[in-house]
Design an enzyme around this catalytic site. Structure first.
Site, PDB file in Angstrom:
ATOM      1  CB  CYS A  31      -0.953   0.015   1.189  1.00  0.00           C
ATOM      2  SG  CYS A  31      -2.212  -1.264   1.084  1.00  0.00           S
ATOM      3  CG  HIS A  76     -11.059   9.566 -12.679  1.00  0.00           C
ATOM      4  ND1 HIS A  76     -12.334   9.140 -12.436  1.00  0.00           N
ATOM      5  CD2 HIS A  76     -10.536   8.709 -13.572  1.00  0.00           C
ATOM      6  CE1 HIS A  76     -12.578   8.060 -13.159  1.00  0.00           C
ATOM      7  NE2 HIS A  76     -11.508   7.774 -13.851  1.00  0.00           N
ATOM      8  CD  GLU A 131      -8.820   0.944  -0.119  1.00  0.00           C
ATOM      9  OE1 GLU A 131      -8.540   2.129   0.094  1.00  0.00           O
ATOM     10  OE2 GLU A 131      -8.226   0.005   0.427  1.00  0.00           O
TER      11      GLU A 131
HETATM   12 ZN   LIG Z   1      -5.091   1.444  -1.639  1.00  0.00          ZN
END
Ligand SMILES: [Zn+2]
Length: 142
Positions: A31, A76, A131
């Site tokens: 991450c 975005h 997510e």
């Molecule tokens: Zn992520």
């Protein structure tokens, strides 16, 4: 003899979809790399009483309110913690990004959406940010 009070509550949930890039600079694993997510936010609104149309509120009111904020700040976009060392490079190249005080986790993003909806006058009870299809973060206040 006991009396029972019944609390009536109606909840509706609207889903909105968007994409963002981010990274978690203190993360020990993958991450920490720049990467992106295509996410779903599930927004729940509740009321004790229905309006004159028999609704908690119009689904499109939730969508319009959430998407206005999401389009402006999140969709975005590249979401970074304000200490991220890549920020000067992005500024030099006039690239779009959003610098946050907190780390740009699903938890923080769900909180941002929640707070915008609340400030807009919607009686939001929780925002769940998916997510991935198997991982979500939920923000609520009580
Ligand atoms: Zn992520």
């Amino acid at each position: 003899m006991h009396t029972r009070t019944i609390f009536i509550l109606f909840t509706i949930t609207k889903e909105v979809y968007f994409c963002y890039g981010h990274r978690l600079i203190n993360h020990p694993g993958k991450c920490r790399n720049l990467h992106g997510h295509s996410v779903k936010a599930s927004i729940s609104i509740e009321q004790e009483h229905l309006n004159h149309q028999g609704m908690v509120c119009d689904f499109s009111d939730i969508k319009d309110c959430a998407e206005k904020y999401i389009d402006l700040y999140l969709d975005h976009n590249l979401l970074l913690q304000k200490e991220d060392p890549i920020i000067p490079l992005l500024e030099d190249n006039r690239e779009r990004f959003l610098a946050l005080d907190e780390h740009p986790t699903a938890e923080v993003i769900s909180k941002m959406i929640f707070q915008h909806l609340k400030q807009s006058g919607l009686n939001v009870t929780q925002v769940i940010l998916w997510e991935t299809t198997s991982a979500n973060a939920c923000y609520r206040e009580s």
